[in-house]
Write an enzyme that holds these catalytic residues in place. Structure first.
Site, PDB file in Angstrom:
ATOM      1  N   GLU A 231       0.880  -1.179   0.000  1.00  0.00           N
ATOM      2  CA  GLU A 231       0.000   0.000   0.000  1.00  0.00           C
ATOM      3  C   GLU A 231       0.908   1.216   0.000  1.00  0.00           C
ATOM      4  O   GLU A 231       1.571   1.495   1.003  1.00  0.00           O
ATOM      5  CB  GLU A 231      -0.884  -0.002   1.251  1.00  0.00           C
ATOM      6  CG  GLU A 231      -1.809  -1.187   1.366  1.00  0.00           C
ATOM      7  CD  GLU A 231      -2.991  -1.127   0.421  1.00  0.00           C
ATOM      8  OE1 GLU A 231      -3.082  -0.190  -0.387  1.00  0.00           O
ATOM      9  OE2 GLU A 231      -3.824  -2.043   0.487  1.00  0.00           O
ATOM     10  N   CYS A 265      -2.205   9.277   2.955  1.00  0.00           N
ATOM     11  CA  CYS A 265      -1.929   8.759   1.609  1.00  0.00           C
ATOM     12  C   CYS A 265      -3.086   9.033   0.643  1.00  0.00           C
ATOM     13  O   CYS A 265      -2.867   9.197  -0.553  1.00  0.00           O
ATOM     14  CB  CYS A 265      -1.632   7.269   1.679  1.00  0.00           C
ATOM     15  SG  CYS A 265      -2.909   6.339   2.521  1.00  0.00           S
TER      16      CYS A 265
HETATM   17  P1  NDP Z   1       8.727   4.676   4.081  1.00  0.00           P
HETATM   18  O1  NDP Z   1       8.557   3.909   2.839  1.00  0.00           O
HETATM   19  O2  NDP Z   1       9.932   5.518   4.240  1.00  0.00           O
HETATM   20  O3  NDP Z   1       8.739   3.688   5.348  1.00  0.00           O
HETATM   21  C1  NDP Z   1       7.696   2.763   5.602  1.00  0.00           C
HETATM   22  C2  NDP Z   1       8.217   1.703   6.544  1.00  0.00           C
HETATM   23  O4  NDP Z   1       9.208   0.898   5.880  1.00  0.00           O
HETATM   24  C3  NDP Z   1       8.920   2.277   7.785  1.00  0.00           C
HETATM   25  O5  NDP Z   1       8.611   1.469   8.885  1.00  0.00           O
HETATM   26  C4  NDP Z   1      10.380   2.162   7.395  1.00  0.00           C
HETATM   27  O6  NDP Z   1      11.267   2.172   8.469  1.00  0.00           O
HETATM   28  C5  NDP Z   1      10.386   0.826   6.678  1.00  0.00           C
HETATM   29  N1  NDP Z   1      11.529   0.598   5.803  1.00  0.00           N
HETATM   30  C6  NDP Z   1      12.385   1.486   5.251  1.00  0.00           C
HETATM   31  N2  NDP Z   1      13.303   0.849   4.461  1.00  0.00           N
HETATM   32  C7  NDP Z   1      12.999  -0.474   4.511  1.00  0.00           C
HETATM   33  C8  NDP Z   1      13.570  -1.647   3.922  1.00  0.00           C
HETATM   34  N3  NDP Z   1      14.614  -1.600   3.093  1.00  0.00           N
HETATM   35  N4  NDP Z   1      13.006  -2.837   4.195  1.00  0.00           N
HETATM   36  C9  NDP Z   1      11.930  -2.917   5.011  1.00  0.00           C
HETATM   37  N5  NDP Z   1      11.352  -1.856   5.611  1.00  0.00           N
HETATM   38  C10 NDP Z   1      11.872  -0.643   5.364  1.00  0.00           C
HETATM   39  O7  NDP Z   1       7.383   5.495   4.255  1.00  0.00           O
HETATM   40  P2  NDP Z   1       7.073   6.587   5.346  1.00  0.00           P
HETATM   41  O8  NDP Z   1       7.199   6.013   6.716  1.00  0.00           O
HETATM   42  O9  NDP Z   1       7.866   7.782   4.987  1.00  0.00           O
HETATM   43  O10 NDP Z   1       5.493   6.855   5.091  1.00  0.00           O
HETATM   44  C11 NDP Z   1       5.006   7.743   4.158  1.00  0.00           C
HETATM   45  C12 NDP Z   1       4.550   7.036   2.899  1.00  0.00           C
HETATM   46  O11 NDP Z   1       3.582   6.051   3.197  1.00  0.00           O
HETATM   47  C13 NDP Z   1       3.876   7.964   1.914  1.00  0.00           C
HETATM   48  O12 NDP Z   1       4.364   7.746   0.614  1.00  0.00           O
HETATM   49  C14 NDP Z   1       2.411   7.568   1.992  1.00  0.00           C
HETATM   50  O13 NDP Z   1       1.668   7.865   0.872  1.00  0.00           O
HETATM   51  C15 NDP Z   1       2.511   6.115   2.267  1.00  0.00           C
HETATM   52  N6  NDP Z   1       1.282   5.614   2.869  1.00  0.00           N
HETATM   53  C16 NDP Z   1       0.464   4.787   2.144  1.00  0.00           C
HETATM   54  C17 NDP Z   1      -0.733   4.324   2.664  1.00  0.00           C
HETATM   55  C18 NDP Z   1      -1.612   3.399   1.889  1.00  0.00           C
HETATM   56  O14 NDP Z   1      -2.426   2.706   2.498  1.00  0.00           O
HETATM   57  N7  NDP Z   1      -1.511   3.326   0.575  1.00  0.00           N
HETATM   58  C19 NDP Z   1      -1.174   4.729   4.012  1.00  0.00           C
HETATM   59  C20 NDP Z   1      -0.249   5.571   4.673  1.00  0.00           C
HETATM   60  C21 NDP Z   1       0.951   5.992   4.121  1.00  0.00           C
HETATM   61  P3  NDP Z   1      11.840   3.555   9.082  1.00  0.00           P
HETATM   62  O15 NDP Z   1      11.100   4.693   8.460  1.00  0.00           O
HETATM   63  O16 NDP Z   1      11.565   3.423  10.518  1.00  0.00           O
HETATM   64  O17 NDP Z   1      13.275   3.601   8.726  1.00  0.00           O
END
Ligand code: NDP
Length: 487
Positions: A231, A265
């Site tokens: 998502e 999002c």
């Molecule tokens: P990120 O993609 O930066 O991070 C999401 C999660 O993935 C965090 O827990 C992060 O850890 C983790 N992560 C980062 N790198 C890796 C990796 N290589 N392997 C596994 N996990 C990893 O997103 P954001 O947290 O910045 O959230 C914002 C984004 O989420 C926006 O683009 C938004 O649109 C989207 N979003 C989508 C939704 C939907 O349902 N479609 C709902 C809500 C948000 P950490 O950040 O702790 O390093």
């Protein structure tokens, strides 16, 4: 927000420390052991216990809200209405419908197999890995965890490192209920390296986050050949036609953009308004924005909080500056408090499609509005994006709006409405194009936490062989061909 209203703490909580990877593996092992017990509970028992957990959480509601508020600066109303009420609606849908959705399903079979039973069983996957972002630290992990648990799984959750306390609070209450095998819901705090370890341990991944990270997660899951639901980001185009109910549309644009400080999002990321009503619409929007009450106080009389993730501040300011340089009129958008990530809501008027704010996910309190000559142009521009999560169209002519909406390339469509899909759990939730793969919610969104097991059981005659088994001969071929034609 005035200085006098500012809360005492001047520094925001920092990111969580990474859990050691051997500890993540130990949690995963323990969760698997717990799941081996949990899957033997009847569905009725699982549903009852999940409801029990929810009751305990509600009893701790005030403490929970204060943890989320401290980590995110969200107004209490948003935590309660958008997160807690959202989870409750998800929980109600899945607990009320779980038996119907997860019961064995009889399958039709061809006539030649009429002496057999065919049906599908839904078998839990085992350990579900949830990797979640910082914008809805309660709604996203909890809604998904409850569904995965009802389906008979253990859950290993990697929350955003910026909203770990909320996840730890959930884990603590879950354990304290004493209703579940120990370790069934486990939290692994840390950054992407911990997320990568969760992918290495889990039997399925449900990832919510950015499109960039989603791609890396999909690759890692593909290496292990485990299912992965993504998502991802959105760039919601809101199309306001000249016959739109303008008051409602303006209020919707402001809430749809500035709720959660724009960090949603499915939030409105760009507005296309038919030329004839552009001035009237933007005036209404500007009036609404001027009435927003921004602050970090914990009470209910605040509309707008702060950014959650420090790097978002640069992103939002860069998009505003790019728009200014390309000729937009920007109203608001001042940095109120850089240390606490407070940015005033920004309106970008006379926006153009080539501006970054119209093309890149802003994920902050900035609302660009662009005039268009006709509805067809609006639909074309709306679809001119790599992302396709949500879109909405606004008109008093419902039939025409619904017809136009069918041309929008997005997984979630609002007609004179927006952002409610997550709470209508019977609807599949997810995006077209680069906004994701797979869907959460709906009946399939509960079944996705299970593997389907197809059962074919021979009933009669008990001891007779099948005509297509050895030894082969021409008479058997004729018999099977005849029975196949009859089927
Ligand atoms: P990120 O993609 O930066 O991070 C999401 C999660 O993935 C965090 O827990 C992060 O850890 C983790 N992560 C980062 N790198 C890796 C990796 N290589 N392997 C596994 N996990 C990893 O997103 P954001 O947290 O910045 O959230 C914002 C984004 O989420 C926006 O683009 C938004 O649109 C989207 N979003 C989508 C939704 C939907 O349902 N479609 C709902 C809500 C948000 P950490 O950040 O702790 O390093």
């Amino acid at each position: 927000m005035s200085g006098a209203e500012a809360p005492a703490a001047s520094r925001l909580p920092g990111p969580a420390r990474n859990m050691a990877l051997e500890d993540v593996r130990a949690k995963a092992d323990k969760a698997r052991e717990a799941q081996a017990q949990w899957r033997r509970y009847t569905l009725t028992q699982r549903v009852e216990r999940v409801r029990g957990f929810w009751r305990e959480l509600q009893a701790s509601k005030d403490r929970l809200i204060s943890v989320v508020h401290r980590e995110t600066g969200k107004p209490a109303t948003e935590i309660e209405v958008m997160e807690l009420c959202g989870v409750e609606l998800i929980l109600k849908y899945f607990t009320r419908n779980a038996h119907r959705i997860l019961k064995d399903q009889a399958a039709s079979r061809p006539w030649i197999f009429l002496n057999k039973k065919a049906y599908v069983r839904h078998v839990p996957r085992g350990l579900v890995g949830l990797i979640t972002p910082w914008n809805y630290p309660l709604l996203i992990p909890l809604g998904d965890a409850l569904a995965a648990l009802i389906a008979g799984n253990a859950v290993l959750l990697k929350p955003s490192e910026w909203t770990t306390d909320t996840a730890m609070f959930l884990e603590g209450v879950f354990k304290a209920t004493g209703l579940f095998p120990d370790g069934l819901l486990a939290v692994a705090p840390g950054d992407g390296t911990v997320g990568a370890e969760v992918i290495a341990q889990a039997d399925m991944i449900l990832f919510t986050g950015s499109t960039k990270t989603g791609r890396a997660v999909a690759k890692a899951a593909a290496e292990r050949l485990i299912p992965c639901v993504l998502e991802l980001g959105g760039k919601h185009p809101m199309i306001v036609l000249k016959d739109a109910p303008l008051e409602r549309a303006a209020k919707a644009a402001v809430w749809g953009r500035f709720a959660n400080s724009g960090q949603t999002c499915v939030g409105v990321e760009r507005v296309y308004v038919e030329q004839e009503v552009y001035d009237a619409f933007t005036e209404l929007v500007a009036r609404e924005v001027s009435q927003l009450r921004q602050g970090l106080e914990p009470g209910y009389d605040v509309d707008l909080g702060r950014l959650i993730y420090p790097r978002q501040l640069e992103t939002v300011l860069a998009l505003i500056n790019d728009a200014k340089e390309k000729g937009a009129r920007v109203v608001g958008g001042e940095v109120v408090d850089a240390d606490r990530l407070v940015v005033a809501p920004a309106l970008v008027l006379d926006a153009k499609q080539e501006m970054r704010v119209m093309r890149e996910e802003a994920f902050g309190p900035v609302l660009p509005i662009m005039a268009v000559r006709a509805s067809e142009e609006a639909v074309r521009l709306a679809n001119d994006s790599e992302l396709g999560l949500a879109a909405s169209i606004w008109s008093r002519d419902l039939a025409r709006a619904e017809t136009l909406a069918a041309h929008l390339e997005a997984g979630l469509i609002g007609v004179n409405d927006l952002m409610g899909h997550y709470a209508v759990c019977s609807l599949p939730f997810g995006g077209f194009k680069q906004s994701g793969v797979g869907r959460r919610h709906s009946d399939d969104g509960l079944r996705m936490f299970c593997q389907s097991q197809s059962v074919l059981a021979h009933e009669w005659p008990a001891n007779a062989p099948e005509p297509w088994w050895f030894p082969y001969n021409e008479l058997k071929v004729k018999l099977v061909s005849w029975l196949t034609k009859l089927s």
